[in-house]
Design a protein around this motif. Structure first.
Motif, PDB file in Angstrom:
ATOM      1  N   ALA A  91       0.843  -1.194   0.000  1.00 57.67           N
ATOM      2  CA  ALA A  91       0.000   0.000   0.000  1.00 57.67           C
ATOM      3  C   ALA A  91       0.877   1.243   0.000  1.00 57.67           C
ATOM      4  O   ALA A  91       1.908   1.289   0.663  1.00 57.67           O
ATOM      5  CB  ALA A  91      -0.908   0.006   1.212  1.00 57.67           C
ATOM      6  N   LEU A  92       0.433   2.215  -0.771  1.00 60.12           N
ATOM      7  CA  LEU A  92       1.128   3.490  -0.837  1.00 60.12           C
ATOM      8  C   LEU A  92       0.180   4.481  -0.195  1.00 60.12           C
ATOM      9  O   LEU A  92      -0.920   4.703  -0.714  1.00 60.12           O
ATOM     10  CB  LEU A  92       1.362   3.816  -2.312  1.00 60.12           C
ATOM     11  CG  LEU A  92       2.408   4.819  -2.727  1.00 60.12           C
ATOM     12  CD1 LEU A  92       3.762   4.412  -2.204  1.00 60.12           C
ATOM     13  CD2 LEU A  92       2.437   4.901  -4.245  1.00 60.12           C
ATOM     14  N   ILE A  93       0.567   5.026   0.956  1.00 63.83           N
ATOM     15  CA  ILE A  93      -0.369   5.930   1.613  1.00 63.83           C
ATOM     16  C   ILE A  93       0.308   7.266   1.872  1.00 63.83           C
ATOM     17  O   ILE A  93       1.528   7.412   1.728  1.00 63.83           O
ATOM     18  CB  ILE A  93      -0.924   5.346   2.934  1.00 63.83           C
ATOM     19  CG1 ILE A  93       0.189   5.141   3.957  1.00 63.83           C
ATOM     20  CG2 ILE A  93      -1.644   4.039   2.672  1.00 63.83           C
ATOM     21  CD1 ILE A  93      -0.311   4.736   5.313  1.00 63.83           C
ATOM     22  N   GLY A  94      -0.490   8.214   2.243  1.00 60.64           N
ATOM     23  CA  GLY A  94       0.030   9.543   2.511  1.00 60.64           C
ATOM     24  C   GLY A  94      -1.094  10.548   2.380  1.00 60.64           C
ATOM     25  O   GLY A  94      -2.119  10.251   1.768  1.00 60.64           O
ATOM     26  N   PRO A  95      -0.899  11.735   2.948  1.00 58.98           N
ATOM     27  CA  PRO A  95      -1.967  12.743   2.877  1.00 58.98           C
ATOM     28  C   PRO A  95      -2.209  13.192   1.437  1.00 58.98           C
ATOM     29  O   PRO A  95      -1.443  12.885   0.533  1.00 58.98           O
ATOM     30  CB  PRO A  95      -1.420  13.901   3.719  1.00 58.98           C
ATOM     31  CG  PRO A  95      -0.213  13.405   4.386  1.00 58.98           C
ATOM     32  CD  PRO A  95       0.273  12.214   3.660  1.00 58.98           C
ATOM     33  N   VAL A 133      -9.008  -0.963   4.861  1.00 55.08           N
ATOM     34  CA  VAL A 133      -8.461  -1.726   3.739  1.00 55.08           C
ATOM     35  C   VAL A 133      -6.944  -1.826   3.887  1.00 55.08           C
ATOM     36  O   VAL A 133      -6.361  -2.902   3.818  1.00 55.08           O
ATOM     37  CB  VAL A 133      -8.842  -1.066   2.395  1.00 55.08           C
ATOM     38  CG1 VAL A 133      -8.139  -1.778   1.248  1.00 55.08           C
ATOM     39  CG2 VAL A 133     -10.340  -1.069   2.199  1.00 55.08           C
ATOM     40  N   VAL A 134      -6.314  -0.684   4.128  1.00 60.29           N
ATOM     41  CA  VAL A 134      -4.851  -0.650   4.143  1.00 60.29           C
ATOM     42  C   VAL A 134      -4.299  -1.565   5.225  1.00 60.29           C
ATOM     43  O   VAL A 134      -3.485  -2.439   4.981  1.00 60.29           O
ATOM     44  CB  VAL A 134      -4.348   0.792   4.335  1.00 60.29           C
ATOM     45  CG1 VAL A 134      -2.850   0.795   4.549  1.00 60.29           C
ATOM     46  CG2 VAL A 134      -4.729   1.643   3.151  1.00 60.29           C
ATOM     47  N   MET A 135      -4.805  -1.358   6.456  1.00 59.66           N
ATOM     48  CA  MET A 135      -4.254  -2.125   7.579  1.00 59.66           C
ATOM     49  C   MET A 135      -4.736  -3.559   7.532  1.00 59.66           C
ATOM     50  O   MET A 135      -4.069  -4.479   8.014  1.00 59.66           O
ATOM     51  CB  MET A 135      -4.654  -1.472   8.911  1.00 59.66           C
ATOM     52  CG  MET A 135      -4.033  -0.098   9.097  1.00 59.66           C
ATOM     53  SD  MET A 135      -2.229  -0.174   9.026  1.00 59.66           S
ATOM     54  CE  MET A 135      -1.783   1.542   8.982  1.00 59.66           C
ATOM     55  N   LEU A 189     -14.244  -5.867  -1.060  1.00 62.45           N
ATOM     56  CA  LEU A 189     -13.048  -5.510  -1.817  1.00 62.45           C
ATOM     57  C   LEU A 189     -11.827  -6.183  -1.208  1.00 62.45           C
ATOM     58  O   LEU A 189     -10.980  -6.730  -1.919  1.00 62.45           O
ATOM     59  CB  LEU A 189     -12.881  -3.986  -1.826  1.00 62.45           C
ATOM     60  CG  LEU A 189     -11.633  -3.494  -2.527  1.00 62.45           C
ATOM     61  CD1 LEU A 189     -11.822  -3.567  -4.032  1.00 62.45           C
ATOM     62  CD2 LEU A 189     -11.281  -2.092  -2.108  1.00 62.45           C
ATOM     63  N   ASN A 190     -11.744  -6.164   0.129  1.00 62.74           N
ATOM     64  CA  ASN A 190     -10.613  -6.818   0.806  1.00 62.74           C
ATOM     65  C   ASN A 190     -10.510  -8.276   0.393  1.00 62.74           C
ATOM     66  O   ASN A 190      -9.438  -8.769   0.071  1.00 62.74           O
ATOM     67  CB  ASN A 190     -10.803  -6.747   2.321  1.00 62.74           C
ATOM     68  CG  ASN A 190     -10.419  -5.390   2.857  1.00 62.74           C
ATOM     69  OD1 ASN A 190     -10.059  -4.503   2.076  1.00 62.74           O
ATOM     70  ND2 ASN A 190     -10.523  -5.212   4.150  1.00 62.74           N
TER      71      ASN A 190
END
Lengths: 338, 475
Positions: free
Chosen positions: A40-44, A230-232, A206-207
């Motif tokens: 996963a690519l996360i960020g504000p 989803v991310v975690m 989706l997961n």
């Protein structure tokens, strides 16, 4: 610490830099995407996640850096040198879009058939063979329809196969876009906010879908997502971006505990902290610039239990690094998680 | 003028007609009409031997104003008043509620078959003089319309399927026509001797198509990165360039004089009186209608080939890629489709059919000149495709018949002379009428005659896709 994405990764991004005029959207970003893992690519908002995606899928040509895709059998593709459609076709990277891009006037089945264009073109003898009626195309087409059926079943849209894609609900369109990307036969699937606009039940589905794609099809998935459930819930590996730079890289457990991430992104704790910090700073500022502050107020501000000195300490040293590149993007940094 | 009065169109309340509001609206209408008519119609100036005089025509103006007010009153009473309208046609109002196959859906599958049979038997009808306008006239018109249907089907690949706006399609028509003209009159006699000339049409036909396709690719390359308005402008310029080259390259094309070319033959047998002709070979008496019937079947065959090839292409991956390109180019690229090649094939195949049609045009006319390939031709073909609707092939049959047929109908309307100003012929108003028809069409059926898209593949049931969801393409 086990970092399975370090050895024999599917995708290696090294020193990726993307500048738009004077604005550095991505600055010297390096990360790996492991084989058969969900990354996963996360960020504000405005952190440059979609720009990274566009560089990987060839829609942007990066200013600097290398993006290397490793196939099994040692075949390597340097994605930064390839055209966008060749990346999908030869390097087998498929993507979806943040704002859904389906062929809304075509049926679900047609959408998935278009995704199998290249293999069908070949079996139709680049059109000429099929036009002259030489065999083989019919069989290839039936096989393609079977593939479509499989993926429509998988995303639960088989009953609507003959409806136009534009008639689907938002969540169904998201799933169809994933199915369409899968019909290109990819090795790496890039999903740009697949859970945006989904309700919790749909996110749950989706997961399951993504986990099944990873486990049953041995795919690497790279996704941008804001939905933390989803991310975690499903990620094996998370990369956190802020203002175009990587601020953290690790497993979900590591990321959850990372103070820089908490400050930059997850924010909940950070926001209170920030607010308190600001309150304290304001009082101290007042104290310095205006003489008539009573000594009691000043002491009270410093000793107030809401501003633990420990937190103040972690705050100052980390901040400048990401911020230095940052402020050009105008958007003032909020603690926000949207 | 103001919009229809609300209360009169409501229909739910007891009051059927709001007379006060209507009267007010009609007075307003009269005032506005009078303001327009007085300077335009009522007062006429005349230059009489250097002296400017004027006379009035208030009676005419009053009659016109009365007509306008009368029509608006009728609209209030019968059209904008929903209850009255429903009372007039209860059957239609009832049918809307019943959900089931509409008339169009029911007859839909039979339309193309019916048209095909009609197309095949038309010459027989014409031969025995059962058609209204006499044999040759009918067939000539049918050939004319079929040529435009074929051109429409060719352009449909580019505009209707791939969504690339091409305003210079006539250039490929010109390439085809001049390919036939130059090859059959100049080059074939040099290369193969004059014995080849009667057969030239059959040899040139594929060559003309290939040459036009080549030019389609040549045009395609520079415009590939353009979209929408920009693409339209470049194709428009390309169409004009070809025409200007044809006019000015005198040594090659004989410029505006044009080229006389041999007419088509029946596999070498010319249509004329005397030995070695078609009539003599088949032991029948010579009649000019043989030539028309022959031409008719040639263009019918060519048009049908165009029809079936494009229909088949639409169901192949390339056709689906064209339609996907029309829907969303970026998504296409994300699926690994080479949009450059896809666009080029669309241009080339569209141009190829244009080239075939051009070659036929030259063989039918026996003469080509740059005059035949002006911009308005491109515009007409584009209008045919757009009016046909959503890449539909059957829609194009109707729109081509409507547009091209209406031109001919104007020749017949001599009664119009009574209404028209002295010294004008009804035929002079044909473009005006076509323009008006297009405005009305776009107002009431903006997506053309056919408003549904037929899917190219289906799992259980073929459901037509509503036109609202289908993209128009962006060049």
């Amino acid at each position: 610490m086990i970092k399975p994405w370090e050895q024999n990764p599917e995708l290696e991004v090294q020193h990726l830099t993307m500048r738009f005029g004077g604005l550095t959207a991505i600055g010297d970003l390096s990360f790996n995407v492991g084989k058969k893992q969900i990354t996963a690519l996360i960020g504000p908002n405005g952190a440059g996640k979609t720009t990274v995606f566009n560089c990987i899928t060839g829609f942007y040509k990066p200013t600097e850096g290398m993006i290397k895709l490793n196939h099994e059998g040692g075949k390597e593709f340097l994605l930064e040198r390839m055209d966008d459609f060749r990346i999908t076709r030869f390097a087998k990277v498929a993507r979806t879009f943040q704002n859904i891009r389906l062929f809304s006037g075509m049926t679900l089945l047609e959408n998935l058939m278009v995704a199998q264009h290249n293999s069908l073109m070949k079996s139709s003898g680049w059109t000429i063979g099929a036009l002259l009626g030489t065999g083989g195309y019919k069989r290839a087409e039936n096989e393609a329809i079977e593939t479509c059926k499989y993926w429509l079943n998988k995303v639960g849209l088989i009953d609507r196969a003959d409806d136009p894609a534009g008639d689907l609900s938002y969540g169904a369109q998201r799933r169809l876009e994933i199915a369409r990307a899968m019909c290109t036969g990819p090795r790496l699937l890039c999903l740009d906010e697949p859970a945006a606009g989904l309700n919790p039940r749909e996110s749950e589905e989706l997961n399951k879908l993504l986990l099944s794609v990873r486990d049953d099809h041995n795919m690497a998935i790279l996704l941008i997502e804001h939905d933390m459930s989803v991310v975690m819930g499903i990620s094996d590996h998370i990369i956190v971006l802020d203002y175009g730079r990587k601020i953290a890289d690790g497993t979900p457990v590591q990321i959850k505990a990372d103070p820089a991430v908490i400050r930059a992104y997850l924010g909940v704790e950070d926001e209170d902290d920030d607010a308190d910090g600001k309150a304290a700073a304001a009082v101290i500022d007042e104290a310095i610039s205006h003489k008539p502050v009573p000594m009691e107020t000043l002491l009270a501000a410093i000793e107030t239990p809401t501003v633990p000195p420990k937190k103040m300490a972690t705050k100052t040293p980390v901040k400048p690094a990401p911020k230095a590149v940052a402020k050009k993007t105008a958007a003032p940094k909020k603690g926000g998680r949207k | 003028m103001s919009a229809p009065v609300k209360s009169s169109s409501g229909g739910s309340d007891a009051q059927v007609l709001d007379s006060a509001a209507i009267t007010k609206d009609l007075i307003g209408t009269f005032v506005i009409t009078a303001l327009i008519l007085v300077p335009v119609v009522a007062i006429r100036t005349q230059l009489d031997q250097g002296v400017l005089t004027w006379h009035s025509r208030f009676t005419l103006a009053a009659v016109l104003a009365a007509i306008v007010v009368g029509v608006r009153w009728a609209m209030h009473v019968f059209v904008w008043n929903r209850r009255a309208a429903n009372a007039l046609k209860p059957a239609v109002a009832g049918a809307v509620k019943v959900k089931g196959p509409s008339l169009a859906d029911k007859i839909g599958p039979y339309v193309s078959r019916g048209l095909l049979i009609f197309g095949l038997v038309l010459p027989i009808l014409a031969y025995f003089n059962i058609t209204p306008w006499g044999d040759k006239r009918t067939l000539d018109l049918a050939i004319y319309i079929l040529t435009y249907i074929m051109l429409g089907w060719g352009l449909n690949v580019v505009v209707g399927l791939a969504g690339l706006l091409d305003l210079g399609y006539v250039a490929f028509y010109a390439v085809g026509a001049y390919a036939y003209a130059l090859l059959s009159t100049v080059y074939f006699p040099i290369w193969f001797g004059s014995g080849i000339v009667p057969y030239a049409f059959y040899i040139t036909l594929p060559l003309a198509g290939l040459l036009a396709a080549l030019w389609g690719v040549i045009l395609g390359f520079p415009v590939l990165r353009l979209r929408g308005d920009y693409l339209a402008i470049v194709t428009l310029a390309f169409g004009e360039m070809i025409r200007l080259v044809l006019i000015n390259w005198f040594s090659f094309t004989q410029g505006p004089q044009g080229i006389n070319v041999p007419k088509a033959t029946f596999f070498g047998l010319p249509f004329k009186d005397g030995p070695g002709s078609f009539a003599e070979f088949f032991h029948i008496t010579y009649d000019r209608i043989h030539f028309y019937i022959f031409l008719y079947y040639v263009i019918l065959a060519m048009a049908l080939i165009t029809y079936f090839v494009t229909k088949r292409l639409r169901r192949l991956p390339i056709g689906r890629a064209w339609e996907a390109l029309r829907e969303d180019e970026i998504a296409c690229r994300s699926l690994g489709i080479n949009t450059t090649n896809t666009k080029l094939t669309a241009f080339a195949i569209g141009a190829m059919f244009g080239g075939f049609a051009g070659s036929f045009f030259a063989a039918r006319q026996g003469f080509v000149s740059p005059e035949s390939f002006v911009y308005i031709e491109s515009a007409l073909i584009l209008a045919i495709v757009v009016l046909g609707g959503l890449g539909s092939q059957i829609g194009i049959v109707f729109s081509a018949t409507a547009i091209m047929g209406s031109f001919e109908v104007f020749r017949e309307m001599n009664w119009l002379k009574a209404v028209l100003p002295a010294g004008t012929e009804p035929i002079q108003f044909r473009m005006l009428a076509v323009g008006l028809a297009m405005v009305l069409m776009m107002r009431f059926r903006p997506r053309g005659f056919v408003t549904k898209r037929e899917p190219t593949v289906f799992l259980k049931e073929k459901k037509a896709v509503s036109g609202d969801l289908v993209a128009e393409g962006h060049g």
